[in-house]
Design an enzyme around this catalytic site. Structure first.
Site, PDB file in Angstrom:
ATOM      1  N   MET A 126       0.830  -1.211   0.000  1.00  0.00           N
ATOM      2  CA  MET A 126       0.000   0.000   0.000  1.00  0.00           C
ATOM      3  C   MET A 126       0.862   1.257   0.000  1.00  0.00           C
ATOM      4  SD  MET A 126      -3.255  -0.772   2.521  1.00  0.00           S
ATOM      5  CE  MET A 126      -2.460  -1.716   3.817  1.00  0.00           C
ATOM      6  N   GLU A 128       3.473   4.195  -0.347  1.00  0.00           N
ATOM      7  CA  GLU A 128       4.333   4.700  -1.419  1.00  0.00           C
ATOM      8  C   GLU A 128       5.234   5.801  -0.876  1.00  0.00           C
ATOM      9  OE1 GLU A 128       1.198   3.899  -5.087  1.00  0.00           O
ATOM     10  OE2 GLU A 128       2.078   5.887  -4.819  1.00  0.00           O
ATOM     11  N   PRO A 129       6.309   6.133  -1.595  1.00  0.00           N
ATOM     12  CA  PRO A 129       7.203   7.193  -1.115  1.00  0.00           C
ATOM     13  C   PRO A 129       6.478   8.509  -0.819  1.00  0.00           C
ATOM     14  CG  PRO A 129       8.236   5.999  -2.913  1.00  0.00           C
ATOM     15  CD  PRO A 129       6.839   5.472  -2.795  1.00  0.00           C
ATOM     16  N   PHE A 157       8.559   0.482   2.222  1.00  0.00           N
ATOM     17  CA  PHE A 157       8.280  -0.016   3.577  1.00  0.00           C
ATOM     18  C   PHE A 157       7.400  -1.267   3.538  1.00  0.00           C
ATOM     19  CE2 PHE A 157       8.203   4.791   4.580  1.00  0.00           C
ATOM     20  CZ  PHE A 157       9.587   4.848   4.573  1.00  0.00           C
ATOM     21  N   GLU A 243      -6.226  -5.736  11.256  1.00  0.00           N
ATOM     22  CA  GLU A 243      -4.805  -5.365  11.258  1.00  0.00           C
ATOM     23  C   GLU A 243      -4.474  -4.564  12.508  1.00  0.00           C
ATOM     24  OE1 GLU A 243      -1.558  -2.752   8.645  1.00  0.00           O
ATOM     25  OE2 GLU A 243      -3.574  -3.101   7.856  1.00  0.00           O
ATOM     26  N   GLN A 337      14.986   3.152  31.136  1.00  0.00           N
ATOM     27  CA  GLN A 337      15.539   4.088  32.124  1.00  0.00           C
ATOM     28  C   GLN A 337      15.830   3.377  33.440  1.00  0.00           C
ATOM     29  OE1 GLN A 337      16.205   7.251  31.421  1.00  0.00           O
ATOM     30  NE2 GLN A 337      16.835   7.945  33.456  1.00  0.00           N
ATOM     31  N   GLU A 368      -1.918   9.441  15.141  1.00  0.00           N
ATOM     32  CA  GLU A 368      -2.674  10.629  14.747  1.00  0.00           C
ATOM     33  C   GLU A 368      -3.872  10.269  13.861  1.00  0.00           C
ATOM     34  OE1 GLU A 368       1.154  11.523  16.259  1.00  0.00           O
ATOM     35  OE2 GLU A 368       0.669  10.276  14.520  1.00  0.00           O
TER      36      GLU A 368
END
Length: 380
Positions: A126, A128-129, A157, A243, A337, A368
């Site tokens: 799915m 794209e750049p 990716f 998903e 930490q 987001e």
């Protein structure tokens, strides 16, 4: 709190998964991380063990078990073992539903048996750049040439991009693209013009091959159109809930495991002549993380149950995804930490979990985007 969503059959399956990991995955994982890709033998072993195609009907070689709780068990155990490279969740829970719900009978008989044996590794392309979470920004295009399609464009990716034998490609079917102009096209290994670029160098999940894919005048047979022409946007929206649930299940499992190992560490590690666990600040940190994990686990288990019954909507899946993965990110940071300098060493589980888990709030839809989906549902 004792979990109530699993039966004895689910727990027996959990033991099967743990045995598989101990035998077929963990002894080889360091080498796979060095290679940047999982051995194909592991996929075949997963097929022999019956871990692939859990929800695929038995007539095609699958497990015939659509109960999502089995997938949740698989995801939890792989997450606890820290072996994200063997992307069975992607194969089973993200790509599998496209093949079982959209494929024709001929396509199912052609693709599903190999899907279940591990001979056919799958990917979905799915991103794209120039188009990440925005599916309407996709530029890869499929041109109708009468008896076939011609595919041009690029993706990036793409998980399983190097190993994949079968790639579901999202492409424009009209010049405008968007919600009414996208299609799903299955490109198979060896197709002329289909090229794989770099195995991308990521900060984490090193054994998970993630690649660039290029399509230059790739001839796609008409019988490799998956689902309805121009209908990909709706198909994608339908399957995104599962998903996101898969990612959320991994998120809470990772947070809980990090809490376990960090609790054990602060009991053993000493500072100023006494165990870290005796310091009030440490106790407060552990108490806060334990409470956040317990509250999140309760919500996630309810979502798992709802999804197993077919009742989970996109909004609650988005809530689960962003909340569980942001919790995972916070817990990983706080646990590192508490390990001090040792937490920064790659030989410690917490360091690897910190880098491997960072992608969780990004792929499958960023935090987001999840908030935007929830907000629109409440305010539109």
């Amino acid at each position: 709190m004792q979990r109530r969503i699993f039966t004895a059959d689910h727990e027996a399956f959990r033991e099967t998964v743990r045995a598989f990991l101990a035998r077929e995955v963990i002894p080889h994982y360091a080498r796979w991380e060095e290679d940047g890709v999982v051995s194909r033998d592991a996929w075949l072993a997963a097929g022999r063990q019956g871990l692939l195609g859990l929800a695929v009907p038995e007539e095609y070689g699958g497990g015939g078990e659509p109960d999502f709780r089995y997938s949740a068990v698989l995801t939890e155990e792989f997450t606890r073992a820290g072996v994200s490279g063997l992307a069975i969740g992607l194969h089973n829970d993200i790509i599998g539903p496209y093949l079982t719900s959209l494929a024709t009978e001929e396509q199912k008989r052609r693709w599903l048996p190999g899907f279940c044996t591990g001979e056919t590794v799958t990917a979905i392309a799915m991103t794209e750049p120039g188009a990440g979470s925005d599916l309407q920004g996709i530029r890869t295009a499929a041109e109708d040439r009468g008896d076939h399609w011609v595919l041009n464009g690029s993706k990036t990716f793409i998980s399983n991009g190097i190993l994949a034998d079968l790639v579901i490609v999202v492409a424009k079917t009209t010049p405008e693209g968007g919600a009414k102009g996208l299609g799903l096209f299955v490109v198979e290994r060896g197709a002329e013009g289909f090229e794989r670029g770099r195995n991308l160098d990521k900060i984490g999940q090193k054994a998970q091959d993630t690649a660039e894919l290029f399509f230059r005048d790739v001839r796609v047979p008409k019988e490799n159109l998956l689902g309805e022409l121009h209908g990909a946007f709706g198909h994608l929206m339908t399957n995104l809930a599962q998903e996101r649930m898969n990612i959320a299940v991994a998120g809470i499992a990772a947070a809980e495991h990090l809490l376990e190992i960090t609790t054990a560490y602060v009991k053993e590690r000493e500072a100023f002549g006494r165990p870290l666990a005796r310091l009030q600040h440490i106790r407060f940190e552990i108490a806060e993380m334990a409470t956040e994990c317990a509250v999140t686990r309760t919500f996630l288990d309810r979502c798992i149950e709802d999804h197993a019954r077919g009742g989970l909507d996109a909004v609650h899946a988005s809530m689960a995804k962003w909340w569980a993965t942001e919790l995972q990110k916070r817990v990983a940071d706080r646990c590192l930490q508490l390990h001090g300098g040792y937490g920064y060493m790659t030989e410690y589980r917490v360091a690897k979990a910190f880098t491997d888990g960072r992608i969780q709030t990004i792929y499958g839809g960023t935090t987001e985007i999840m908030k935007e989906i929830i907000g629109r549902s409440l305010l539109s």
